[in-house]
Design a protein around this motif. Structure first.
Motif, PDB file in Angstrom:
ATOM      1  N   ASP A 121       0.856  -1.180   0.000  1.00 17.55           N
ATOM      2  CA  ASP A 121       0.000   0.000   0.000  1.00 17.55           C
ATOM      3  C   ASP A 121       0.893   1.231   0.000  1.00 17.55           C
ATOM      4  O   ASP A 121       2.114   1.135   0.123  1.00 17.55           O
ATOM      5  CB  ASP A 121      -0.919   0.016   1.221  1.00 17.55           C
ATOM      6  CG  ASP A 121      -2.201   0.806   0.976  1.00 17.55           C
ATOM      7  OD1 ASP A 121      -2.302   1.528  -0.045  1.00 17.55           O
ATOM      8  OD2 ASP A 121      -3.121   0.712   1.808  1.00 17.55           O
ATOM      9  N   LEU A 122       0.274   2.389  -0.129  1.00 14.99           N
ATOM     10  CA  LEU A 122       0.975   3.661  -0.093  1.00 14.99           C
ATOM     11  C   LEU A 122       0.613   4.413   1.171  1.00 14.99           C
ATOM     12  O   LEU A 122      -0.531   4.359   1.634  1.00 14.99           O
ATOM     13  CB  LEU A 122       0.604   4.514  -1.308  1.00 14.99           C
ATOM     14  CG  LEU A 122       0.991   3.953  -2.664  1.00 14.99           C
ATOM     15  CD1 LEU A 122       0.387   4.802  -3.776  1.00 14.99           C
ATOM     16  CD2 LEU A 122       2.501   3.876  -2.799  1.00 14.99           C
ATOM     17  N   LYS A 123       1.583   5.120   1.704  1.00 17.94           N
ATOM     18  CA  LYS A 123       1.378   5.942   2.889  1.00 17.94           C
ATOM     19  C   LYS A 123       2.117   7.256   2.663  1.00 17.94           C
ATOM     20  O   LYS A 123       3.200   7.265   2.079  1.00 17.94           O
ATOM     21  CB  LYS A 123       1.940   5.219   4.121  1.00 17.94           C
ATOM     22  CG  LYS A 123       1.804   5.983   5.407  1.00 17.94           C
ATOM     23  CD  LYS A 123       2.347   5.176   6.568  1.00 17.94           C
ATOM     24  CE  LYS A 123       2.195   5.955   7.857  1.00 17.94           C
ATOM     25  NZ  LYS A 123       2.725   5.218   9.001  1.00 17.94           N
ATOM     26  N   PHE A 124       1.535   8.340   3.097  1.00 19.03           N
ATOM     27  CA  PHE A 124       2.192   9.634   3.000  1.00 19.03           C
ATOM     28  C   PHE A 124       2.717   9.976   4.384  1.00 19.03           C
ATOM     29  O   PHE A 124       1.987  10.001   5.352  1.00 19.03           O
ATOM     30  CB  PHE A 124       1.199  10.698   2.524  1.00 19.03           C
ATOM     31  CG  PHE A 124       1.847  11.948   2.081  1.00 19.03           C
ATOM     32  CD1 PHE A 124       1.926  13.036   2.917  1.00 19.03           C
ATOM     33  CD2 PHE A 124       2.405  12.055   0.822  1.00 19.03           C
ATOM     34  CE1 PHE A 124       2.531  14.206   2.517  1.00 19.03           C
ATOM     35  CE2 PHE A 124       3.007  13.219   0.401  1.00 19.03           C
ATOM     36  CZ  PHE A 124       3.071  14.296   1.256  1.00 19.03           C
ATOM     37  N   GLU A 125       4.024  10.215   4.471  1.00 18.22           N
ATOM     38  CA  GLU A 125       4.651  10.455   5.769  1.00 18.22           C
ATOM     39  C   GLU A 125       5.809  11.434   5.610  1.00 18.22           C
ATOM     40  O   GLU A 125       6.670  11.236   4.750  1.00 18.22           O
ATOM     41  CB  GLU A 125       5.155   9.127   6.322  1.00 18.22           C
ATOM     42  CG  GLU A 125       5.777   9.218   7.687  1.00 18.22           C
ATOM     43  CD  GLU A 125       6.205   7.845   8.173  1.00 18.22           C
ATOM     44  OE1 GLU A 125       5.332   7.086   8.609  1.00 18.22           O
ATOM     45  OE2 GLU A 125       7.405   7.552   8.097  1.00 18.22           O
ATOM     46  N   ALA A 126       5.818  12.459   6.443  1.00 17.46           N
ATOM     47  CA  ALA A 126       6.894  13.450   6.453  1.00 17.46           C
ATOM     48  C   ALA A 126       7.183  13.986   5.050  1.00 17.46           C
ATOM     49  O   ALA A 126       8.328  14.134   4.652  1.00 17.46           O
ATOM     50  CB  ALA A 126       8.151  12.864   7.088  1.00 17.46           C
ATOM     51  N   GLY A 127       6.124  14.252   4.295  1.00 17.00           N
ATOM     52  CA  GLY A 127       6.273  14.835   2.971  1.00 17.00           C
ATOM     53  C   GLY A 127       6.695  13.861   1.882  1.00 17.00           C
ATOM     54  O   GLY A 127       7.027  14.281   0.781  1.00 17.00           O
ATOM     55  N   ARG A 128       6.669  12.566   2.186  1.00 20.29           N
ATOM     56  CA  ARG A 128       7.102  11.568   1.212  1.00 20.29           C
ATOM     57  C   ARG A 128       6.045  10.488   1.029  1.00 20.29           C
ATOM     58  O   ARG A 128       5.379  10.106   1.981  1.00 20.29           O
ATOM     59  CB  ARG A 128       8.411  10.926   1.681  1.00 20.29           C
ATOM     60  CG  ARG A 128       9.527  11.945   1.822  1.00 20.29           C
ATOM     61  CD  ARG A 128      10.696  11.431   2.599  1.00 20.29           C
ATOM     62  NE  ARG A 128      11.354  10.338   1.886  1.00 20.29           N
ATOM     63  CZ  ARG A 128      12.174   9.487   2.479  1.00 20.29           C
ATOM     64  NH1 ARG A 128      12.432   9.577   3.763  1.00 20.29           N
ATOM     65  NH2 ARG A 128      12.759   8.538   1.778  1.00 20.29           N
ATOM     66  N   LEU A 129       5.927  10.017  -0.189  1.00 16.59           N
ATOM     67  CA  LEU A 129       5.034   8.911  -0.490  1.00 16.59           C
ATOM     68  C   LEU A 129       5.829   7.625  -0.282  1.00 16.59           C
ATOM     69  O   LEU A 129       6.864   7.405  -0.905  1.00 16.59           O
ATOM     70  CB  LEU A 129       4.542   9.021  -1.938  1.00 16.59           C
ATOM     71  CG  LEU A 129       3.377   8.138  -2.339  1.00 16.59           C
ATOM     72  CD1 LEU A 129       2.140   8.403  -1.477  1.00 16.59           C
ATOM     73  CD2 LEU A 129       3.043   8.348  -3.807  1.00 16.59           C
ATOM     74  N   ILE A 130       5.354   6.779   0.627  1.00 10.07           N
ATOM     75  CA  ILE A 130       6.086   5.588   1.062  1.00 10.07           C
ATOM     76  C   ILE A 130       5.336   4.322   0.640  1.00 10.07           C
ATOM     77  O   ILE A 130       4.123   4.242   0.769  1.00 10.07           O
ATOM     78  CB  ILE A 130       6.228   5.582   2.606  1.00 10.07           C
ATOM     79  CG1 ILE A 130       6.837   6.885   3.121  1.00 10.07           C
ATOM     80  CG2 ILE A 130       7.002   4.372   3.095  1.00 10.07           C
ATOM     81  CD1 ILE A 130       8.258   7.110   2.737  1.00 10.07           C
TER      82      ILE A 130
END
Length: 80
Positions: free
Chosen positions: A25-34
């Motif tokens: 899956d994708l997660k958005f964290e600290a300005g980054r797509l992870i």
């Protein structure tokens, strides 16, 4: 294969559905797509590392809408 999902998806929803089918899956964290593994939530790498930064994906798939869910975390609210 995950790389083809990133290069061939025409919508965020198509990309996400393909990733979820592979246990990712994708997660958005600290300005980054992870990219994350869904069973344990393990972070694999940033999408930029794979050659698909948020800017690159947004130009092709459209703007991603986010909702703040913590100090540095955001939930993605539109997958269409």
């Amino acid at each position: 294969m995950t790389a083809s999902l990133f290069s061939e998806a025409t919508t965020w929803l198509e990309l996400r559905n393909g990733l979820v089918a592979q246990g990712l899956d994708l997660k958005f964290e600290a300005g980054r797509l992870i990219l994350v593994e869904t069973s344990f939530g393990t972070k694999i790498c940033s999408c930029r590392y794979l050659g698909y930064s948020l800017a690159v994906l947004s130009r092709r798939l459209g703007r991603l809408r986010l909702r703040a869910s913590g100090s540095d975390d955001f939930q993605i609210t539109n997958w269409s």
